[in-house]
Design a protein around this motif. Structure first.
Motif, PDB file in Angstrom:
ATOM      1  N   THR A 102       2.414  -3.721 -50.211  1.00 53.89           N
ATOM      2  CA  THR A 102       1.897  -3.384 -48.889  1.00 53.89           C
ATOM      3  C   THR A 102       1.218  -2.020 -48.905  1.00 53.89           C
ATOM      4  N   GLN A 103       1.833  -1.037 -49.539  1.00 56.01           N
ATOM      5  CA  GLN A 103       1.233   0.299 -49.611  1.00 56.01           C
ATOM      6  C   GLN A 103      -0.095   0.263 -50.354  1.00 56.01           C
ATOM      7  N   GLU A 104      -0.154  -0.508 -51.415  1.00 62.15           N
ATOM      8  CA  GLU A 104      -1.402  -0.602 -52.190  1.00 62.15           C
ATOM      9  C   GLU A 104      -2.518  -1.220 -51.357  1.00 62.15           C
ATOM     10  N   ILE A 105      -2.225  -2.283 -50.651  1.00 67.18           N
ATOM     11  CA  ILE A 105      -3.243  -2.962 -49.843  1.00 67.18           C
ATOM     12  C   ILE A 105      -3.693  -2.078 -48.683  1.00 67.18           C
ATOM     13  N   VAL A 106      -2.739  -1.455 -47.987  1.00 66.69           N
ATOM     14  CA  VAL A 106      -3.095  -0.581 -46.868  1.00 66.69           C
ATOM     15  C   VAL A 106      -3.894   0.624 -47.367  1.00 66.69           C
ATOM     16  N   GLY A 107      -3.491   1.176 -48.505  1.00 67.04           N
ATOM     17  CA  GLY A 107      -4.242   2.299 -49.082  1.00 67.04           C
ATOM     18  C   GLY A 107      -5.679   1.924 -49.408  1.00 67.04           C
ATOM     19  N   MET A 108      -5.867   0.736 -49.988  1.00 64.66           N
ATOM     20  CA  MET A 108      -7.214   0.261 -50.303  1.00 64.66           C
ATOM     21  C   MET A 108      -8.022   0.067 -49.024  1.00 64.66           C
ATOM     22  N   LEU A 109      -7.417  -0.498 -48.003  1.00 64.27           N
ATOM     23  CA  LEU A 109      -8.094  -0.730 -46.736  1.00 64.27           C
ATOM     24  C   LEU A 109      -8.520   0.589 -46.098  1.00 64.27           C
ATOM     25  N   ILE A 110      -7.637   1.565 -46.086  1.00 63.69           N
ATOM     26  CA  ILE A 110      -7.960   2.868 -45.494  1.00 63.69           C
ATOM     27  C   ILE A 110      -9.073   3.549 -46.285  1.00 63.69           C
ATOM     28  N   SER A 111      -9.004   3.448 -47.598  1.00 63.36           N
ATOM     29  CA  SER A 111     -10.036   4.044 -48.446  1.00 63.36           C
ATOM     30  C   SER A 111     -11.411   3.441 -48.132  1.00 63.36           C
ATOM     31  N   ARG A 112     -11.442   2.136 -47.998  1.00 68.30           N
ATOM     32  CA  ARG A 112     -12.719   1.469 -47.687  1.00 68.30           C
ATOM     33  C   ARG A 112     -13.195   1.829 -46.284  1.00 68.30           C
TER      34      ARG A 112
ATOM     35  N   ILE B 131     -11.491   5.212 -36.622  1.00 61.65           N
ATOM     36  CA  ILE B 131     -10.737   4.926 -37.857  1.00 61.65           C
ATOM     37  C   ILE B 131      -9.486   5.787 -37.919  1.00 61.65           C
ATOM     38  N   ASP B 132      -9.603   7.062 -37.539  1.00 65.43           N
ATOM     39  CA  ASP B 132      -8.438   7.948 -37.530  1.00 65.43           C
ATOM     40  C   ASP B 132      -7.374   7.454 -36.534  1.00 65.43           C
ATOM     41  N   ALA B 133      -7.815   6.944 -35.399  1.00 63.60           N
ATOM     42  CA  ALA B 133      -6.873   6.409 -34.408  1.00 63.60           C
ATOM     43  C   ALA B 133      -6.142   5.189 -34.972  1.00 63.60           C
ATOM     44  N   ILE B 134      -6.873   4.344 -35.681  1.00 62.22           N
ATOM     45  CA  ILE B 134      -6.260   3.163 -36.304  1.00 62.22           C
ATOM     46  C   ILE B 134      -5.243   3.614 -37.361  1.00 62.22           C
ATOM     47  N   ARG B 135      -5.621   4.585 -38.186  1.00 62.79           N
ATOM     48  CA  ARG B 135      -4.693   5.087 -39.202  1.00 62.79           C
ATOM     49  C   ARG B 135      -3.418   5.647 -38.569  1.00 62.79           C
ATOM     50  N   THR B 136      -3.566   6.371 -37.471  1.00 57.81           N
ATOM     51  CA  THR B 136      -2.403   6.925 -36.775  1.00 57.81           C
ATOM     52  C   THR B 136      -1.515   5.811 -36.235  1.00 57.81           C
ATOM     53  N   ASP B 137      -2.140   4.786 -35.636  1.00 65.36           N
ATOM     54  CA  ASP B 137      -1.363   3.650 -35.116  1.00 65.36           C
ATOM     55  C   ASP B 137      -0.606   2.944 -36.232  1.00 65.36           C
ATOM     56  N   VAL B 138      -1.257   2.753 -37.383  1.00 67.96           N
ATOM     57  CA  VAL B 138      -0.605   2.094 -38.523  1.00 67.96           C
ATOM     58  C   VAL B 138       0.557   2.946 -39.027  1.00 67.96           C
ATOM     59  N   ALA B 139       0.336   4.255 -39.137  1.00 66.87           N
ATOM     60  CA  ALA B 139       1.405   5.153 -39.609  1.00 66.87           C
ATOM     61  C   ALA B 139       2.596   5.127 -38.645  1.00 66.87           C
ATOM     62  N   ASP B 140       2.317   5.114 -37.335  1.00 65.94           N
ATOM     63  CA  ASP B 140       3.404   5.049 -36.349  1.00 65.94           C
ATOM     64  C   ASP B 140       4.172   3.735 -36.481  1.00 65.94           C
ATOM     65  N   ALA B 141       3.458   2.625 -36.651  1.00 67.39           N
ATOM     66  CA  ALA B 141       4.105   1.316 -36.788  1.00 67.39           C
ATOM     67  C   ALA B 141       4.970   1.269 -38.045  1.00 67.39           C
ATOM     68  N   VAL B 142       4.480   1.828 -39.138  1.00 70.57           N
ATOM     69  CA  VAL B 142       5.248   1.864 -40.382  1.00 70.57           C
ATOM     70  C   VAL B 142       6.518   2.690 -40.187  1.00 70.57           C
ATOM     71  N   GLY B 143       6.391   3.822 -39.504  1.00 70.29           N
ATOM     72  CA  GLY B 143       7.563   4.662 -39.236  1.00 70.29           C
ATOM     73  C   GLY B 143       8.611   3.921 -38.416  1.00 70.29           C
ATOM     74  N   GLN B 144       8.172   3.157 -37.413  1.00 73.08           N
ATOM     75  CA  GLN B 144       9.107   2.382 -36.588  1.00 73.08           C
ATOM     76  C   GLN B 144       9.789   1.294 -37.411  1.00 73.08           C
ATOM     77  N   LEU B 145       9.030   0.602 -38.250  1.00 73.51           N
ATOM     78  CA  LEU B 145       9.612  -0.451 -39.096  1.00 73.51           C
ATOM     79  C   LEU B 145      10.628   0.135 -40.067  1.00 73.51           C
ATOM     80  N   GLU B 146      10.304   1.277 -40.676  1.00 71.62           N
ATOM     81  CA  GLU B 146      11.247   1.906 -41.600  1.00 71.62           C
ATOM     82  C   GLU B 146      12.527   2.312 -40.883  1.00 71.62           C
ATOM     83  N   ALA B 147      12.395   2.819 -39.654  1.00 72.76           N
ATOM     84  CA  ALA B 147      13.583   3.207 -38.881  1.00 72.76           C
ATOM     85  C   ALA B 147      14.445   1.982 -38.581  1.00 72.76           C
ATOM     86  N   GLN B 148      13.810   0.858 -38.234  1.00 72.20           N
ATOM     87  CA  GLN B 148      14.560  -0.373 -37.959  1.00 72.20           C
ATOM     88  C   GLN B 148      15.289  -0.856 -39.207  1.00 72.20           C
TER      89      GLN B 148
END
Length: 156
Positions: A95-105, A127-144
């Motif tokens: 997942t990190q690899e795919i998201v990293g590739m997507l953000i890079s592109r 794009i920055d807003a999308i990255r922030t939303d994704v980072a927030d969602a990842v943080g919530q999932l990790e907390a769960q």
């Protein structure tokens, strides 16, 4: 005057209790039935042992825990054999690899779309807003996930 009753043999106890001689030997060895007891005393102590709620509830709880653990083990083995089970670290790495590739592109997208600095800035902000939303969602999932793992550790 009370006469002492004759000690019952293990054969007599086995017939009387409807058990095998080996089981009666085990009961005597474990101290559940007193060695050399008469048939009445042996019967009463054996019945007391059978009726002992603490023994029964402890045994039932232990058997239930073992059954649940075996069922879970079988579920996990079946899931693994059917390739439905993915190790958490492996899934996270993919997942990190795919998201990293997507953000890079996505970072190069504004330059590909326009040369207008104002429009480029607008796209970069989106794009920055999308990255922030994704980072927030990842943080919530990790907390769960951490909360779930903490709950499982507490139950273990």
């Amino acid at each position: 005057m009370k006469t002492a009753l004759k000690p019952a043999s293990q054969n007599d106890l086995a017939k009387h209790f409807g058990l095998s001689r080996a089981r009666v030997r085990a009961l005597v060895a474990d101290g559940i039935v007193p060695a050399g007891a008469d048939i009445d005393t042996a019967r009463l102590t054996y019945l007391d042992w059978l009726r002992d709620e603490d023994r029964r509830s402890t045994k039932a709880a232990g058997e239930s825990a073992v059954r649940m653990a075996r069922a879970r083990q079988i579920e996990l083995r079946t899931a693994r054999d059917q390739r439905e089970l993915v190790p958490w670290q492996e899934a996270t790495a993919y997942t990190q690899e795919i998201v990293g590739m997507l953000i890079s592109r996505m970072q190069g997208l504004p330059a590909q779309v326009t040369r207008d600095p104002a429009l480029r800035s607008k796209i970069e902000n989106a794009i920055d807003a999308i990255r922030t939303d994704v980072a927030d969602a990842v943080g919530q999932l990790e907390a769960q996930i951490n909360d779930r793992e903490d709950g499982e550790d507490a139950n273990a």
